[in-house]
Design a protein around this motif. Structure first.
Motif, PDB file in Angstrom:
ATOM      1  N   GLY A   1      -0.226  29.720  20.910  1.00  0.00           N
ATOM      2  CA  GLY A   1      -1.598  29.210  19.701  1.00  0.00           C
ATOM      3  C   GLY A   1      -1.718  30.907  18.897  1.00  0.00           C
ATOM      4  O   GLY A   1      -2.837  30.757  17.616  1.00  0.00           O
ATOM      5  N   ALA A   2      -0.748  31.936  18.644  1.00  0.00           N
ATOM      6  CA  ALA A   2      -1.552  33.322  18.288  1.00  0.00           C
ATOM      7  C   ALA A   2      -1.636  33.172  16.913  1.00  0.00           C
ATOM      8  O   ALA A   2       0.399  32.397  16.558  1.00  0.00           O
ATOM      9  CB  ALA A   2      -1.019  34.133  18.913  1.00  0.00           C
ATOM     10  N   THR A   3      -1.309  33.653  15.943  1.00  0.00           N
ATOM     11  CA  THR A   3      -1.269  34.001  14.656  1.00  0.00           C
ATOM     12  C   THR A   3      -0.938  35.018  14.876  1.00  0.00           C
ATOM     13  O   THR A   3      -1.810  36.288  15.296  1.00  0.00           O
ATOM     14  CB  THR A   3      -2.395  34.419  13.379  1.00  0.00           C
ATOM     15  N   VAL A   4       0.470  35.948  14.793  1.00  0.00           N
ATOM     16  CA  VAL A   4       1.262  36.558  14.435  1.00  0.00           C
ATOM     17  C   VAL A   4       1.680  37.846  12.864  1.00  0.00           C
ATOM     18  O   VAL A   4       2.174  37.060  12.467  1.00  0.00           O
ATOM     19  CB  VAL A   4       2.725  36.800  15.319  1.00  0.00           C
ATOM     20  N   LEU A   5       1.326  39.270  13.406  1.00  0.00           N
ATOM     21  CA  LEU A   5       1.739  40.235  12.724  1.00  0.00           C
ATOM     22  C   LEU A   5       2.771  40.658  13.606  1.00  0.00           C
ATOM     23  O   LEU A   5       3.113  41.339  14.540  1.00  0.00           O
ATOM     24  CB  LEU A   5       0.786  41.081  11.715  1.00  0.00           C
ATOM     25  N   ILE A   6       4.179  41.504  12.435  1.00  0.00           N
ATOM     26  CA  ILE A   6       4.949  41.686  13.602  1.00  0.00           C
ATOM     27  C   ILE A   6       5.139  43.262  12.303  1.00  0.00           C
ATOM     28  O   ILE A   6       4.549  43.324  10.997  1.00  0.00           O
ATOM     29  CB  ILE A   6       6.644  41.336  13.203  1.00  0.00           C
ATOM     30  N   SER A   7       5.264  44.536  12.783  1.00  0.00           N
ATOM     31  CA  SER A   7       6.046  45.574  11.991  1.00  0.00           C
ATOM     32  C   SER A   7       7.664  46.390  12.309  1.00  0.00           C
ATOM     33  O   SER A   7       7.967  46.275  13.653  1.00  0.00           O
ATOM     34  CB  SER A   7       4.761  46.645  12.274  1.00  0.00           C
ATOM     35  N   ASN A   8       7.853  46.747  11.216  1.00  0.00           N
ATOM     36  CA  ASN A   8       8.769  47.768  11.748  1.00  0.00           C
ATOM     37  C   ASN A   8       8.904  48.605   9.979  1.00  0.00           C
ATOM     38  O   ASN A   8       7.412  49.123   9.448  1.00  0.00           O
ATOM     39  CB  ASN A   8      10.495  47.542  11.894  1.00  0.00           C
ATOM     40  N   PHE A   9       9.786  49.670   9.705  1.00  0.00           N
ATOM     41  CA  PHE A   9      10.242  50.599   8.501  1.00  0.00           C
ATOM     42  C   PHE A   9      11.374  50.997   8.694  1.00  0.00           C
ATOM     43  O   PHE A   9      12.061  51.251   9.118  1.00  0.00           O
ATOM     44  CB  PHE A   9       9.025  51.978   9.253  1.00  0.00           C
ATOM     45  N   GLY A  10      11.870  52.224   7.317  1.00  0.00           N
ATOM     46  CA  GLY A  10      12.591  52.299   7.240  1.00  0.00           C
ATOM     47  C   GLY A  10      13.876  51.468   7.397  1.00  0.00           C
ATOM     48  O   GLY A  10      13.843  50.558   6.548  1.00  0.00           O
ATOM     49  N   ARG A  11      14.808  51.807   7.487  1.00  0.00           N
ATOM     50  CA  ARG A  11      16.390  51.372   7.157  1.00  0.00           C
ATOM     51  C   ARG A  11      16.375  50.003   7.820  1.00  0.00           C
ATOM     52  O   ARG A  11      16.325  48.243   7.152  1.00  0.00           O
ATOM     53  CB  ARG A  11      17.536  52.194   7.812  1.00  0.00           C
ATOM     54  N   ALA A  12      15.460  49.931   8.783  1.00  0.00           N
ATOM     55  CA  ALA A  12      15.356  48.817  10.220  1.00  0.00           C
ATOM     56  C   ALA A  12      14.325  47.513   9.332  1.00  0.00           C
ATOM     57  O   ALA A  12      14.456  46.183   9.594  1.00  0.00           O
ATOM     58  CB  ALA A  12      14.826  48.911  11.129  1.00  0.00           C
ATOM     59  N   LEU A  13      13.310  48.040   8.693  1.00  0.00           N
ATOM     60  CA  LEU A  13      12.639  46.954   8.243  1.00  0.00           C
ATOM     61  C   LEU A  13      12.964  46.092   7.084  1.00  0.00           C
ATOM     62  O   LEU A  13      12.459  44.379   6.971  1.00  0.00           O
ATOM     63  CB  LEU A  13      11.511  47.647   6.502  1.00  0.00           C
ATOM     64  N   GLY A  14      14.131  46.159   6.805  1.00  0.00           N
ATOM     65  CA  GLY A  14      14.798  44.890   6.484  1.00  0.00           C
ATOM     66  C   GLY A  14      15.399  44.125   7.270  1.00  0.00           C
ATOM     67  O   GLY A  14      15.658  43.043   6.696  1.00  0.00           O
TER      68      GLY A  14
END
Length: 256
Positions: free
Chosen positions: A32-45
């Motif tokens: 039931g959660a609203t989720v945000l996720i993250s990463n950066f750099g080349r892995a972001l794509g």
């Protein structure tokens, strides 16, 4: 109704769909959660593509937890999607496998050790304090560790970094507790994630679990670990902080 119904959760450090972070995001959404996720750099794509495999495609934020500019803008990025956070998951670790792992403890160079400690341990504090303006009483921060109470084959300086993470979590629990924010860790057994595959000698660690875990251990199943993370983010642990919950088939409790 799920145990995270209505909660807003940031899962930092999601790359592949074989990761604990991805499994946590999936279970959190199912609960039931609203989720945000993250990463950066080349892995972001890669993260943006992988996000489409979740039950609900979440917003993907660019976040390098070693970059002060990224940390400083994080609250504003989060507020573009939700008005606060009820939970933060730290699924972030890195140690150069060519210099710090696989029996290279005595030769590990300080610049690489410093990077491993910053990314794997100090970043828990960095992430928690960056999210602090978004957190309300009852919120939870949960990180992921690999039991740092003993020395493991092949794990070397990452073991030291995880020991730092575990201590960091206790001090964060002390300092954020008066604000009603809980800080806990989940210690999982070896899982065949992308990070684990980079550890020279991982198979030696892996083999121990199959023979010594009283409940057995499936190194391809991230869901038990993800469920524990989500449970700690829920309201079912209102008075638990500074804790390490083991999800390892019981391995940690066996002497031989």
């Amino acid at each position: 109704m799920g145990i995270l119904e209505g909660k807003r959760i940031l899962v930092a450090g999601v790359t592949m769909d074989s990761s604990i972070g991805f499994a946590t995001a999936k279970v959190a959404q199912e609960q039931g959660a609203t989720v945000l996720i993250s990463n950066f750099g080349r892995a972001l794509g890669i993260t943006r593509r992988i996000a489409k495999r979740l039950p609900v495609e979440p917003p993907v934020l660019e976040l390098d937890v070693t970059d002060e500019e990224h940390l400083g803008r994080l609250p504003d990025l989060v507020r573009e999607h939700v008005d606060g956070l009820d939970g933060v998951v730290h699924s972030i670790a890195y140690g150069n496998p060519e210099t710090l792992l696989g029996g290279r403890f005595l030769d590990g160079p300080w610049p690489d050790v410093a990077q491993a400690v910053q990314v794997s341990a100090y970043s828990l504090k960095s992430l928690a304090t960056a999210c602090r303006p978004l957190l309300t009483p009852g919120s939870g921060v949960v990180g992921l560790t690999f039991d740092a109470t003993v020395a493991w084959p092949a794990y070397d300086w990452m073991g030291v970094a995880k020991a730092g993470l575990e201590s960091c979590a206790r001090y964060l629990a002390r300092d954020l507790g008066p604000e009603g924010v809980r800080v806990n860790l989940v210690s999982a057994g070896p899982l065949r994630t992308l990070a684990a595959k980079a550890i020279p000698g991982f198979e030696e660690l892996d083999a121990m679990w199959s023979s010594r875990s009283p409940l057995g251990w499936d190194n391809t199943d991230q869901e038990p670990t993800a469920r524990a993370v989500c449970a700690l983010l829920s309201d079912f642990f209102p008075a638990t902080t500074g804790e390490i919950v083991h999800v390892d088939g019981g391995f940690h409790a066996m002497g031989a």
